[in-house]
Design a protein around this motif. Sequence first.
Motif, short mmCIF file in Angstrom:
data_model
loop_
_atom_site.label_atom_id
_atom_site.label_comp_id
_atom_site.label_asym_id
_atom_site.label_seq_id
_atom_site.Cartn_x
_atom_site.Cartn_y
_atom_site.Cartn_z
N UNK A 172 0.82 -1.21 0.00
CA UNK A 172 0.00 0.00 0.00
C UNK A 172 0.86 1.26 0.00
N UNK A 173 1.75 1.34 0.98
CA UNK A 173 2.53 2.57 1.16
C UNK A 173 3.41 2.89 -0.03
N UNK A 174 4.21 1.91 -0.46
CA UNK A 174 5.14 2.18 -1.57
C UNK A 174 4.39 2.51 -2.86
N UNK A 175 3.38 1.73 -3.26
CA UNK A 175 2.67 2.10 -4.49
C UNK A 175 2.04 3.50 -4.45
N UNK A 176 1.50 3.88 -3.29
CA UNK A 176 0.90 5.23 -3.25
C UNK A 176 2.00 6.29 -3.31
N UNK A 177 3.13 5.97 -2.71
CA UNK A 177 4.24 6.92 -2.79
C UNK A 177 4.68 7.10 -4.25
N UNK A 178 4.80 5.96 -4.97
CA UNK A 178 5.18 6.04 -6.39
C UNK A 178 4.15 6.91 -7.13
N UNK A 179 2.89 6.70 -6.81
CA UNK A 179 1.81 7.46 -7.44
C UNK A 179 1.98 8.97 -7.22
N UNK B 214 0.33 4.41 6.52
CA UNK B 214 -0.08 5.62 5.82
C UNK B 214 0.51 6.87 6.46
N UNK B 215 0.26 6.98 7.76
CA UNK B 215 0.70 8.19 8.46
C UNK B 215 2.22 8.30 8.42
N UNK B 216 2.86 7.16 8.65
CA UNK B 216 4.31 7.17 8.76
C UNK B 216 4.98 7.55 7.45
N UNK B 217 4.39 7.14 6.32
CA UNK B 217 5.01 7.46 5.04
C UNK B 217 4.56 8.82 4.49
N UNK B 218 3.70 9.50 5.19
CA UNK B 218 3.14 10.79 4.74
C UNK B 218 2.41 10.66 3.41
N UNK C 183 11.22 5.40 -4.08
CA UNK C 183 10.12 5.09 -3.17
C UNK C 183 10.51 3.96 -2.23
N UNK C 184 11.19 2.94 -2.80
CA UNK C 184 11.65 1.85 -1.93
C UNK C 184 12.68 2.36 -0.92
N UNK C 185 13.55 3.26 -1.37
CA UNK C 185 14.57 3.78 -0.43
C UNK C 185 13.89 4.53 0.71
N UNK C 186 12.94 5.41 0.37
CA UNK C 186 12.30 6.22 1.42
C UNK C 186 11.52 5.31 2.38
#
Length: 460
Positions: A54-61, A225-229, A252-255
């Motif tokens: 969830x987190x990484x894909x939304x970050x990529x988005x 969610x919260x943690x990845x902003x 995104x994976x690095x972050x």
Amino acid sequence: MGSTKNVFASKIGAILAAAGSAVGLGNVWRFPTEVGANGGAAFILIYVLSMLILGVPIMVTEFAIGRHGGEDVTHAFQKMSGGKRGWRWMGLLPMVSGFLVLSYYAVVAGWTLYYLFEALMNGFAGKSPDEFTNDFVAFSSDTWQPIFWMGIIIAMTCAIVALGVQKGIERSAKVMMPQLFFFILVLVGCSLTLPNAGLGLSFLFSPDFSKVTGSVVLSAMGQAFFSLSVGIGCLCTYACYFRKDVDLMKDSFSVAGIDTLVALLSGLIIFPAVYSIPGLSPDAGPSLVFITLPNVFQQVFGGIPWLAYVFSLIFYLLLVLAALTSSISMLEMSVAYFHKNLHLSRPVAAVIVSLVCLALGIFCSLSFGDWSEVKMFGLNFFDFFDFLVAKFIMPVGGMVMCIFLGWVVDERVLRAELTNNGTLRSPLYSTYRFIIRYIAPLCILLIFAHELGLAWLDWL
Ligand code: PFF
């Protein structure tokens, strides 16, 4: 300011700024609290899984939308949609969220600054456990003191954001993030040598799956969610400043990797410390780092006062650094909007947004004291803002962004953005696209439903 371009000068600067936003009180304060409340290792496993699916894909988005647009989030959505003006409204998401999230986050950030000051003044020495509790309650419910410390945090954040993307945000991330890692490693080293550290480790690393309920699963997703902003347009705002050669998937994976590592290392600091004193409980809740931990530092290092002093000092310095790198990204969300769309200069925009946040923050701060009885929808101001951001805006925003990129945007535009116009191999592209089209919207819907307390989820 005129010559400062709105772009991060280096790839590492971009990663550190995004990691700075992600790594914050959510890792060092909220994560241990959630782990403690939800039974330890099993929660962590689900949290890590949520990060990945969830987190990484939304970050990529968010990265893809922001970098494609380049200007600011408003233009980014319009450009990515192929020019549809209706999507410009999404630019309001980070603008409004920036005000809301900073206003309550700065309250707790202010507490950390006060505790750093106390640590510096050796204010914890010789206190009894009861005194730690009473002092925290007295401080947080006081009218002016927490407002004063919150004001200082907001002023520091404002000064950095006013300096601009390269000189303010990027440079501060490059200075603060390495310090943050260093302090964490020092504290982990110390914490692991405490008596009974093994008990803390086994709480963290031996999963007890009998504790896993539907509610634990969904809390873990919410924490990711919260943690990845993610979901709020914050990383989208930063991605507008990314250079065209940044590998969005890899970054995104690095972050996410850095963020998860910091959360786990915070666990390695906090749980061995809590277990080193018989009778203390890892599920003390939000007061864990303000009541339980300073108490622990005094008791375990009581025989060696300078060690108690140094340990407390480094710990609260770590919290302040973590809070600052995140609050910078929060302020930037609104400032970027005012700067780009209303054509205010950066410093003027930063001061205006900061003053409004301070005013809203006062409401949130007073929720712990004078105005604890003032309620909106049954919640005090602080809890209401937290609810609105973490449990409403983030899931809905994340879902809209996934649907936008998965269903509205021309697939060729997305592929070109993620492969840097075909110059990068992107073996995970198809998996990513499948997730944002189907899996992520569905999972977010579940978190959302859960957080709203819908009864039909009880069977989970
Ligand atoms: N990710 C930050 C933390 O873990 O403390 C919190 C946060 C930062 C939330 C930026 C939202 C945001 F836009």
